[in-house]
Structures are given as structure tokens and as C-alpha cells.
Write an enzyme that holds these catalytic residues in place. Structure first.
Site, PDB file in Angstrom:
ATOM      1  N   TYR A  17       0.769  -1.121  -0.033  1.00 35.14           N
ATOM      2  CA  TYR A  17       0.029   0.156  -0.184  1.00 35.14           C
ATOM      3  C   TYR A  17       0.927   1.306  -0.021  1.00 35.14           C
ATOM      4  CZ  TYR A  17      -2.972   3.569   1.790  1.00 35.14           C
ATOM      5  OH  TYR A  17      -3.751   4.972   2.114  1.00 35.14           O
ATOM      6  N   GLU A  45      -3.567   7.280  -3.969  1.00 37.55           N
ATOM      7  CA  GLU A  45      -3.373   6.091  -3.391  1.00 37.55           C
ATOM      8  C   GLU A  45      -3.491   4.846  -4.309  1.00 37.55           C
ATOM      9  OE1 GLU A  45      -5.671   4.741   0.329  1.00 37.55           O
ATOM     10  OE2 GLU A  45      -6.823   3.824  -1.459  1.00 37.55           O
TER      11      GLU A  45
END
Ligand code: GDP
Ligand code: MN
Length: 384
Positions: A104, A192
Site C-alpha cells: 500500500y 493512493e
């Protein structure tokens, strides 16, 4: 939405899966028929958590693709955060990759420090809030000083701190650098990648994408507003590739000062300096590392071909890029009679700086010492 985020990712050189955007089940089936293999059908909605909400399906045959696409298109996806749900009207059909590991990475503005914060964890594919609640140690954070900007060491440190599997490390600086570039350039609230995937064949790919722009950001980028409706072939990318650069090396902006720098970070810094001096960049071209005179000349021609450019600031910090090559390129560019001449300010430091300055001096040019000085002069020249 995801497909738009990925379009922006590709602009800054972040790899995404091969894919096809569609609003029609028959078209999805036809695409899978023409491209045999395993595909992922991804509902294009604004809400997250589509996997759990049943909005992500896998298809191996045109028949399956047709059935699943018909099922998804028109379906209303719901979850706890979105009890009303969101109707699916488009799908992204993407190559199904074999996942070795999921990570992530995101960049957002930290409200307390007012600085961009880069968050990384090796626990990708999960809701990051959940990771933060149960295993906060697993998230590594770096606050970027916007005056200094991004540098690859930030990403290297984060990759180690978050204990990313080694396969990620080589690609990670370019990925975080690309994200930071997007974040700054578009004034995003959040960029993101969840998950960032290491594939079994060693590629690192943004499997999902989230780019949250605020309205100001959109206003600053009218071409983006257009693109949001439909995505045309990008002329900026083509122009950069045509002179031998990467497709994300050239971007048109909305001001009146052309910017040529070596490296995205220096480019961002240069544009900040121009902004601080009260001006704004018309475009930005990153000549990369080790540029030869010929490339500098072509870069000059490309940047001034934008009619918005009223002045040009060339800002080079020589490492592998040599000052004499840059200077020679500038002189050659100005020697052509077919090229548009605009007021020019040059800053040249680092490798072969002296030789470069001598070449420029001989052609009657006088490079400035600092970036801020160059920015101030460029702003004045553009106004003159
Ligand atoms: P989100 O649930 O809205 O965040 O959608 P994502 O794009 O993150 O996809 C959800 C999940 O689907 C991922 O975490 C993966 O587990 C799975 N997935 C998506 N694409 C692929 C793929 O190409 N290969 C495999 N094996 N799984 C995938
Ligand atoms: Mn996701």
C-alpha cells in the site's frame, strides 16, 4: 474513478495492468474473445471496497465475461460506508495478474504539519484504516518538505522501514516519485495505490488507483476537466516521445513561463519558485539525466512551440547532465531562424558548469546563480 486515476498514473510512468474500458457487456465479451486469457472485470464507481461489495469479478472466457459484465452493469454496490449504494455503469476489464505480494502507498496532506505525508505498508489490499487500528507499527510515514520536494532516498527509506518484499524496492522510488508529481501537479487531496502489486514475474503494478482532486485542482487544470468526460490521445505525451523522452516528461500547464529542468523534483521546485515569485508555469519539460546538446535543442523547440510561453527558464543541476552540453544545445536552438525566440533565463550548476557558462557568455548570455533569482527574472520577462 479508478480508470481515470490509472490514466494519470500512466502519465507519470507508473505501470498499470493492460486494460479496456467499457459500458457494454457485448463489447466486454468481444474484447475477451479477441484477447484470450484471464481478465478481471472491475466496476467503475467512486466508492471503495468494491471487492467485498461484489463489484470485482474474474473471467476466463468470452461467455463468462458476457455473463459477469451483464450482472455487474446496472448493479447497485453497497457497503457500510455507502448504505445507499452506487449504480455501476462502466467496467474496466484488466489483465488478471498473478500476485506475489500486495503493498500500500499513498500521499495525502497531513493536517497537523501541513506537509504531504507518504504512507507505506506491506499490508496491501486491505483497508488502511483497519491496518492503522490493529497494527499501526506496520505503517511507515515520511513527511515531505515541499520546499525540498521528493527525492528517491525517501522512497528507499520507506521501502525498508515498511519491510516491503525486495522485489518492490528497485521500482519503488519511481512509483513514489510519480505519485508525488501527480499529487503536487494536480493539487490532489489524496493519491493512493492499494494494492501496489508485485507480480510473480517480477513486475510492480498499480492494481488499483485512487486520485482525489479538489475543485481548485480541477479548475487549475482545464484540460483535465475535459479529459474527465472523455480521454483523448494525449498530445503532450506524444510530443515528449517524439523527441526521445519518456511520455510523462512533458506537461502543459496554464501559466506563461516555460520550464526546462533535469529531473521531476527540480522541475517541481522550479515551478514552486516561479509561483513564489508571483508567476506560473506554462509548461514543464524534464530533460532527464545525461541530456546531450541535440536533446536540449529539441526540448527548447518543443517548449517554445507552446504559444502561451512568454519567457523561458532553463534550470539545470548538473550531475550526469553536463553543463557544456546544455549550453551548446541552447546556443544551437537559438541559432536556427525557424525557431521562435522568447526571453530566456538560464541557471546552470554542477558538472562542467564553468565550460557551460563560457559557452553561454560567448553567445551573449549570462546565467543566474540561484533558482529564486532565475524565477524572479523569468516572471519579470514574462510580464515585460
Ligand atoms: P477495491 O476493493 O475497490 O479496493 O478494488 P481493488 O482494485 O483493490 O480489488 C480488490 C481485490 O481484488 C484486490 O485486493 C485483489 O485481491 C483482487 N484483484 C484485483 N485485481 C486482481 C488481479 O489482477 N489478480 C488477482 N489475483 N487478484 C486481483
Ligand atoms: Mn483497492
Amino acid at each position: 474513478m479508478e480508470y481515470q486515476g490509472k490514466e494519470l498514473f500512466r502519465r507519470v510512468g507508473i505501470a498499470t495492468p493492460r486494460g479496456h474500458f467499457s459500458r457494454d457487456a457485448a463489447d466486454v465479451a468481444a474484447f475477451v474473445a479477441e484477447n484470450p486469457g484471464s481478465w478481471v472485470l472491475k466496476s467503475q464507481v467512486l466508492m471503495g471496497g468494491r471487492g467485498k461489495a461484489g463489484g470485482i469479478k474474474f473471467a476466463d472466457t468470452p461467455q463468462q465475461a458476457s455473463e459477469l459484465a451483464s450482472e455487474l452493469l446496472g448493479k447497485v454496490l453497497k457497503n457500510v460506508q455507502n448504505p445507499d449504494g452506487e449504480r455501476v455503469s462502466a467496467l474496466l476489464v484488466e489483465e488478471k495478474v498473478a500476485i506475489a505480494s500486495e503493498a500500500y502507498v499513498s500521499i495525502t496532506i497531513d493536517r497537523s504539519t501541513k506537509k504531504p505525508a507518504v504512507l507505506v505498508t506491506a499490508q496491501g489490499g486491505m483497508d488502511v484504516e483497519e491496518v492503522a487500528a490493529h497494527d499501526p507499527e506496520a505503517i511507515s510515514t515520511f513527511w515531505i518538505d515541499p520546499a525540498i520536494g521528493f527525492s528517491p532516498f525517501i522512497a528507499r527509506r520507506l521501502a525498508f522501514a515498511a519491510k516491503l518484499p525486495l522485489g518492490f524496492h528497485k521500482h519503488f522510488p519511481a512509483i513514489v516519485g510519480g505519485l508525488y508529481k501527480l499529487f503536487m501537479e494536480y493539487g490532489a487531496n489524496l493519491v493512493e495505490i492499494n494494492p501496489l502489486v508485485l507480480t510473480e514475474d517480477g513486475r510492480v503494478i498499480a492494481s488499483d488507483a485512487k486520485v482525489e482532486l479538489d475543485d481548485n485542482g480541477l479548475y487549475k487544470h482545464p484540460h483535465l476537466a475535459e479529459w474527465r468526460n472523455e480521454s483523448p490521445a494525449d498530445e503532450d505525451q506524444e510530443a515528449a516521445v517524439a523527441i526521445g523522452l519518456g511520455m510523462s516528461n512533458y506537461a502543459k500547464l496554464e501559466g506563461d513561463i516555460g520550464v526546462i529542468a533535469n529531473g521531476a523534483g527540480l522541475g517541481m521546485g522550479t515551478m514552486d519558485a516561479i509561483r513564489n515569485a508571483g508567476g506560473s508555469a506554462a509548461n514543464f519539460l524534464d530533460i532527464g539525466g545525461g541530456a546531450q546538446a541535440e536533446l536540449v535543442k529539441k526540448s527548447y523547440q518543443l517548449v517554445v512551440s507552446d504559444p502561451k510561453v512568454r519567457a523561458l527558464f532553463i534550470n539545470i543541476f548538473g550531475g550526469i547532465t553536463r553543463g557544456d552540453q546544455v549550453a551548446r544545445g541552447i546556443v544551437q536552438a537559438l541559432a536556427g531562424d525557424d525557431v521562435r525566440k522568447v526571453p530566456l533565463v538560464v541557471r546552470l550548476t554542477g558538472t562542467n558548469e564553468k565550460e557551460g557558462r563560457a559557452i553561454l557568455a560567448e553567445a551573449g548570455m549570462n546565467p543566474v546563480e540561484t533558482m529564486d533569482e532565475g524565477a524572479r527574472i523569468a516572471v519579470d520577462l514574462a510580464r515585460a
